[in-house]
Design a protein around this motif. Structure first.
Motif, PDB file in Angstrom:
ATOM      1  N   ILE A  38       0.862  -1.181   0.000  1.00 21.53           N
ATOM      2  CA  ILE A  38       0.000   0.000   0.000  1.00 21.53           C
ATOM      3  C   ILE A  38       0.897   1.229   0.000  1.00 21.53           C
ATOM      4  N   LEU A  39       0.525   2.225  -0.784  1.00 20.87           N
ATOM      5  CA  LEU A  39       1.295   3.463  -0.831  1.00 20.87           C
ATOM      6  C   LEU A  39       0.871   4.368   0.332  1.00 20.87           C
ATOM      7  N   LEU A  40       1.817   4.660   1.214  1.00 25.73           N
ATOM      8  CA  LEU A  40       1.611   5.555   2.342  1.00 25.73           C
ATOM      9  C   LEU A  40       2.534   6.756   2.188  1.00 25.73           C
ATOM     10  N   CYS A  41       2.251   7.806   2.937  1.00 26.72           N
ATOM     11  CA  CYS A  41       3.136   8.963   2.994  1.00 26.72           C
ATOM     12  C   CYS A  41       3.578   9.170   4.432  1.00 26.72           C
ATOM     13  N   LEU A  51      -2.444   7.728   4.486  1.00 31.18           N
ATOM     14  CA  LEU A  51      -2.733   7.571   3.064  1.00 31.18           C
ATOM     15  C   LEU A  51      -2.535   8.919   2.387  1.00 31.18           C
ATOM     16  N   PRO A  52      -2.097   8.935   1.140  1.00 34.63           N
ATOM     17  CA  PRO A  52      -1.929  10.206   0.435  1.00 34.63           C
ATOM     18  C   PRO A  52      -3.273  10.934   0.294  1.00 34.63           C
ATOM     19  N   PRO A 117       6.862   6.701  -7.092  1.00 34.14           N
ATOM     20  CA  PRO A 117       6.523   7.834  -6.234  1.00 34.14           C
ATOM     21  C   PRO A 117       7.745   8.712  -5.989  1.00 34.14           C
ATOM     22  N   ARG A 118       7.503  10.019  -5.830  1.00 35.14           N
ATOM     23  CA  ARG A 118       8.610  10.936  -5.562  1.00 35.14           C
ATOM     24  C   ARG A 118       8.370  11.681  -4.258  1.00 35.14           C
ATOM     25  N   LYS A 119       9.454  12.021  -3.597  1.00 35.76           N
ATOM     26  CA  LYS A 119       9.421  12.711  -2.315  1.00 35.76           C
ATOM     27  C   LYS A 119       9.288  14.214  -2.539  1.00 35.76           C
ATOM     28  N   PRO A 125       6.619   9.506   0.147  1.00 38.27           N
ATOM     29  CA  PRO A 125       5.806   8.329  -0.175  1.00 38.27           C
ATOM     30  C   PRO A 125       6.642   7.054  -0.074  1.00 38.27           C
ATOM     31  N   ILE A 126       6.011   6.014   0.424  1.00 36.37           N
ATOM     32  CA  ILE A 126       6.708   4.740   0.580  1.00 36.37           C
ATOM     33  C   ILE A 126       5.711   3.604   0.382  1.00 36.37           C
ATOM     34  N   TRP A 127       6.131   2.606  -0.412  1.00 32.08           N
ATOM     35  CA  TRP A 127       5.325   1.397  -0.546  1.00 32.08           C
ATOM     36  C   TRP A 127       5.574   0.561   0.695  1.00 32.08           C
ATOM     37  N   GLN A 128       4.499   0.207   1.380  1.00 35.55           N
ATOM     38  CA  GLN A 128       4.634  -0.553   2.624  1.00 35.55           C
ATOM     39  C   GLN A 128       3.894  -1.880   2.496  1.00 35.55           C
ATOM     40  N   ASP A 129       4.554  -2.940   2.937  1.00 41.50           N
ATOM     41  CA  ASP A 129       3.979  -4.277   2.913  1.00 41.50           C
ATOM     42  C   ASP A 129       2.715  -4.327   3.781  1.00 41.50           C
ATOM     43  N   ILE A 130       1.678  -4.953   3.262  1.00 41.73           N
ATOM     44  CA  ILE A 130       0.400  -5.024   3.975  1.00 41.73           C
ATOM     45  C   ILE A 130       0.557  -5.683   5.339  1.00 41.73           C
TER      46      ILE A 130
END
Length: 159
Positions: A38-41, A51-52, A117-119, A125-130
């Protein structure tokens, strides 16, 4: 005597606020799932994950706001798939000394960008394992975590 409310602050403090000082804030957030992530910020000021998304500006539709906020925070263009739910939250934003009664709207989204994703200066932003998200190993805003958990209960992902 003024009526008071106790709220959490952006920087993790507990504050007692006059209800008459509350401001309305409507915001929209996107849940983007890719494979088992999931993409988180991560906010660089308080190091909380969310979430973004963000505030809906006056004159802006919810769809326009979510699309703009997602692009600003992640560099990704999105398409809204469906409404997931809403949460009400009270919070004090320490940098501006404003306190909000916030109606947070959550949507499932899909990426229509092929870029990573760009900072930016505030959000990373970071992809995080569910599994990491569900284990509670990270400090994720509670309403956002509840939406993620509810969505995954109804839409299990094979990991």
């Amino acid at each position: 005597m003024k009526s008071k409310i106790v709220v959490n602050s952006f920087l993790g403090k507990i504050k007692e606020i006059d209800k008459s000082d509350l401001k309305w804030r409507i915001s929209a957030y996107g849940l983007l799932i890719q494979k088992s992530e999931i993409l988180l910020c991560e906010n660089q000021l308080n190091h909380q994950f969310a979430l973004p998304g963000g505030a809906v500006e006056l004159g802006e539709t919810i769809k326009e706001a979510l699309t703009r906020e997602f692009l600003e925070e992640t560099g990704k263009n999105i398409q809204i798939i469906q409404f997931l739910g809403f949460k009400e939250r009270y919070f004090h934003f320490d940098p501006t000394q404003e306190t909000f009664q916030s109606l947070q709207l959550f949507f499932e989204v899909k990426s229509i960008s092929t870029t990573d994703p760009r900072k930016d200066d505030i959000e990373t932003p970071i992809w995080q394992d569910i599994n990491t998200i569900l284990s509670g190993q990270q400090q994720i805003l509670q309403p956002h975590l509840e939406i993620i958990r509810d969505h995954l209960k109804l839409n299990p992902i094979s990991i």
